[in-house]
Design an enzyme around this catalytic site. Sequence first.
Site, PDB file in Angstrom:
ATOM      1  N   CYS A  47      -6.330  18.425 -37.827  1.00 46.22           N
ATOM      2  CA  CYS A  47      -5.926  17.242 -37.239  1.00 46.22           C
ATOM      3  C   CYS A  47      -6.681  16.121 -37.525  1.00 46.22           C
ATOM      4  O   CYS A  47      -7.872  16.820 -37.648  1.00 46.22           O
ATOM      5  CB  CYS A  47      -5.949  17.611 -35.597  1.00 46.22           C
ATOM      6  N   SER A  49      -8.346  14.460 -35.449  1.00 45.51           N
ATOM      7  CA  SER A  49      -9.408  14.379 -34.578  1.00 45.51           C
ATOM      8  C   SER A  49     -10.532  15.247 -35.139  1.00 45.51           C
ATOM      9  O   SER A  49     -11.774  14.724 -34.784  1.00 45.51           O
ATOM     10  CB  SER A  49      -9.036  15.105 -33.081  1.00 45.51           C
ATOM     11  N   HIS A  52     -12.096  12.906 -37.409  1.00 46.58           N
ATOM     12  CA  HIS A  52     -12.916  11.775 -36.693  1.00 46.58           C
ATOM     13  C   HIS A  52     -14.436  12.306 -36.402  1.00 46.58           C
ATOM     14  O   HIS A  52     -15.181  11.384 -36.661  1.00 46.58           O
ATOM     15  CB  HIS A  52     -12.203  11.457 -35.375  1.00 46.58           C
ATOM     16  N   HIS A  69      -9.175  22.509 -33.795  1.00 43.91           N
ATOM     17  CA  HIS A  69      -8.715  22.837 -32.411  1.00 43.91           C
ATOM     18  C   HIS A  69      -7.228  23.062 -32.316  1.00 43.91           C
ATOM     19  O   HIS A  69      -6.552  22.876 -31.249  1.00 43.91           O
ATOM     20  CB  HIS A  69      -9.161  21.834 -31.464  1.00 43.91           C
ATOM     21  N   CYS A 176      -2.393  21.792 -30.633  1.00 43.57           N
ATOM     22  CA  CYS A 176      -2.364  20.300 -30.689  1.00 43.57           C
ATOM     23  C   CYS A 176      -1.392  19.626 -30.936  1.00 43.57           C
ATOM     24  O   CYS A 176      -0.458  18.831 -30.239  1.00 43.57           O
ATOM     25  CB  CYS A 176      -3.690  19.901 -31.248  1.00 43.57           C
TER      26      CYS A 176
HETATM   27  P1  CND Z   1      -2.834  11.040 -39.163  1.00 46.48           P
HETATM   28  O1  CND Z   1      -3.871  10.685 -39.841  1.00 46.48           O
HETATM   29  O2  CND Z   1      -2.124  12.313 -39.880  1.00 46.48           O
HETATM   30  O3  CND Z   1      -1.887  10.143 -38.906  1.00 46.48           O
HETATM   31  C1  CND Z   1      -2.037   8.583 -38.597  1.00 46.48           C
HETATM   32  C2  CND Z   1      -1.060   7.690 -39.469  1.00 46.48           C
HETATM   33  O4  CND Z   1      -1.246   6.356 -39.035  1.00 46.48           O
HETATM   34  C3  CND Z   1      -1.047   7.796 -40.922  1.00 46.48           C
HETATM   35  O5  CND Z   1       0.404   8.040 -41.102  1.00 46.48           O
HETATM   36  C4  CND Z   1      -1.667   6.570 -41.357  1.00 46.48           C
HETATM   37  O6  CND Z   1      -0.971   6.203 -42.579  1.00 46.48           O
HETATM   38  C5  CND Z   1      -1.199   5.496 -40.348  1.00 46.48           C
HETATM   39  N1  CND Z   1      -2.079   4.290 -40.205  1.00 46.48           N
HETATM   40  C6  CND Z   1      -3.394   4.222 -40.289  1.00 46.48           C
HETATM   41  N2  CND Z   1      -3.807   3.014 -40.014  1.00 46.48           N
HETATM   42  C7  CND Z   1      -2.594   2.224 -39.730  1.00 46.48           C
HETATM   43  C8  CND Z   1      -2.539   0.797 -39.268  1.00 46.48           C
HETATM   44  N3  CND Z   1      -3.342   0.202 -39.164  1.00 46.48           N
HETATM   45  N4  CND Z   1      -1.375   0.610 -38.991  1.00 46.48           N
HETATM   46  C9  CND Z   1      -0.417   1.569 -38.969  1.00 46.48           C
HETATM   47  N5  CND Z   1      -0.264   2.905 -39.243  1.00 46.48           N
HETATM   48  C10 CND Z   1      -1.606   3.366 -39.687  1.00 46.48           C
HETATM   49  O7  CND Z   1      -3.229  11.645 -37.831  1.00 46.48           O
HETATM   50  P2  CND Z   1      -2.674  12.678 -36.646  1.00 46.48           P
HETATM   51  O8  CND Z   1      -0.978  12.440 -36.567  1.00 46.48           O
HETATM   52  O9  CND Z   1      -3.100  13.820 -36.886  1.00 46.48           O
HETATM   53  O10 CND Z   1      -3.410  11.846 -35.443  1.00 46.48           O
HETATM   54  C11 CND Z   1      -3.044  10.569 -34.772  1.00 46.48           C
HETATM   55  C12 CND Z   1      -4.291  10.308 -33.856  1.00 46.48           C
HETATM   56  O11 CND Z   1      -4.116  11.281 -32.742  1.00 46.48           O
HETATM   57  C13 CND Z   1      -5.507  10.310 -34.135  1.00 46.48           C
HETATM   58  O12 CND Z   1      -6.169   9.318 -33.719  1.00 46.48           O
HETATM   59  C14 CND Z   1      -6.074  11.768 -33.366  1.00 46.48           C
HETATM   60  O13 CND Z   1      -7.387  11.774 -33.363  1.00 46.48           O
HETATM   61  C15 CND Z   1      -5.099  11.516 -32.117  1.00 46.48           C
HETATM   62  C16 CND Z   1      -5.061  12.803 -31.381  1.00 46.48           C
HETATM   63  C17 CND Z   1      -4.984  12.637 -30.065  1.00 46.48           C
HETATM   64  C18 CND Z   1      -5.018  13.802 -29.347  1.00 46.48           C
HETATM   65  C19 CND Z   1      -4.830  13.797 -28.004  1.00 46.48           C
HETATM   66  O14 CND Z   1      -4.482  14.968 -26.917  1.00 46.48           O
HETATM   67  N6  CND Z   1      -4.564  12.460 -27.200  1.00 46.48           N
HETATM   68  C20 CND Z   1      -4.975  15.198 -30.062  1.00 46.48           C
HETATM   69  N7  CND Z   1      -5.165  15.213 -31.190  1.00 46.48           N
HETATM   70  C21 CND Z   1      -5.074  14.199 -31.936  1.00 46.48           C
HETATM   71 ZN    ZN Z   2      -5.636  17.226 -32.398  1.00 50.06          ZN
END
Ligand code: CND
Ligand code: ZN
Length: 376
Positions: A47, A49, A52, A69, A176
């Site tokens: 993921c 995260s 990050h 996770h 997740c």
């Molecule tokens: P992933 O990196 O696969 O997806 C992010 C997408 O955003 C990609 O397709 C990128 O091309 C796109 N992107 C990047 N920058 C931009 C921009 N400026 N404008 C438009 N598009 C853009 O990530 P993921 O889907 O695995 O995770 C997404 C987020 O969710 C990430 O920040 C992660 O840390 C978070 C997350 C949150 C939680 C929670 O419980 N809230 C749990 N896990 C992950």
């Molecule tokens: Zn996650």
Amino acid sequence: MATTGKIIKCKAAVCWGPNKPLTIEDIEVAPPKDHEVRIKIVATGICRSDEHVLSGNLSNIRFPIILGHEGAGIVESVGSSVTGIKPGDKVIPLFVPQCGKCRCCLNPDSNVCAEAAIGQNDGTILANSTRFTCKGISVNNFACTSTFTEYTVVDDFSVAKIHDDAPLDKVCLIGCGFTTGYGSAINAAKVKPGSICAVFGLGGVGLSVIIGCKVAGASRIIGIDTNPNKFARAKEFGATECINPKDYDRPFHEVLAEMTGGGVDYAFEVIGNIEVMESAVSSTYYGCGTTIIVGVAPTSSKMSFEPLQLLSGRTIKGATFGGFKSKDHVPKLVCDYMNKKFNLDMLITHKLPFEKINEGFQLLCSGKSVRTILTL
Ligand code: CND
Ligand code: ZN
Ligand code: ZN
């Protein structure tokens, strides 16, 4: 089992610090103590995260650490006082625990758990210690789970027993990505039938938001990403249109306002980018729009908006793990998947053996993968 009560020597991907590749190391995993469960991890997703942490965006992390996770596995042994989980059970470790006793757990409107604060902030849980050792150095636990290892130990309030026939290399995503996105639409936003949704970021979590918006009956689901290679898959999941902010030389919320008669009903930020979060808020309809922050922004970063934007009726909120109470809902979501109520297989673009974990992170960072599943 032959290993019960003994230290297990196995392989793990250890993160020694930010901006360094993970290294596959021989580690020792101590037996579970009171109220703890030792799990043989069978499959785990990667993921954003986790990335990050690798890229140093989350500064409250203590190294060395074993990340991961979004895993699933089989219980190897349990410590004393563990009830309802036994060796041989299939399980999903929970990065949001559910102790059932704290103020959050007792509140039906919350899904986080006060116990998680211990694990997430200082790299330990398990009574403020860790069961991992590498080269004589104690290695920290991540997010109550640590799935990038052949064996992990978690607290009994951080693990859910799931159906015996569940395919672990698929349902690990319920740990997740799928649940976080899907629940953000149906629990956190409570998307209404006929509404207009905008999903910023079309990775594994964003696509799962789209699944939730579609199930909730949204009439338009606008997928937004700077990588147009993500659009075809987003449409397969249910996006009705996809757009790239880079194709416009004016503020992106103006573009969305024009497309939607003044703004969207629900905007989801699923990237972790402050500027996009601000743009998402401005993209919502002034009289009733809701913004859901799902993306994890760098530690201590701050977003800004005009308070006047809220006075007319906008809402900004956030959600972890899609607002699902983990222990209660993960087993049900696994059964729903097995009964074909939703399909998460299309989230999986790559499968790799565990040893190729760094390749998996490269696929994520280059935008080539949605979810890579590592098998152990
Ligand atoms: P992933 O990196 O696969 O997806 C992010 C997408 O955003 C990609 O397709 C990128 O091309 C796109 N992107 C990047 N920058 C931009 C921009 N400026 N404008 C438009 N598009 C853009 O990530 P993921 O889907 O695995 O995770 C997404 C987020 O969710 C990430 O920040 C992660 O840390 C978070 C997350 C949150 C939680 C929670 O419980 N809230 C749990 N896990 C992950
Ligand atoms: Zn996650
Ligand atoms: Zn709790």
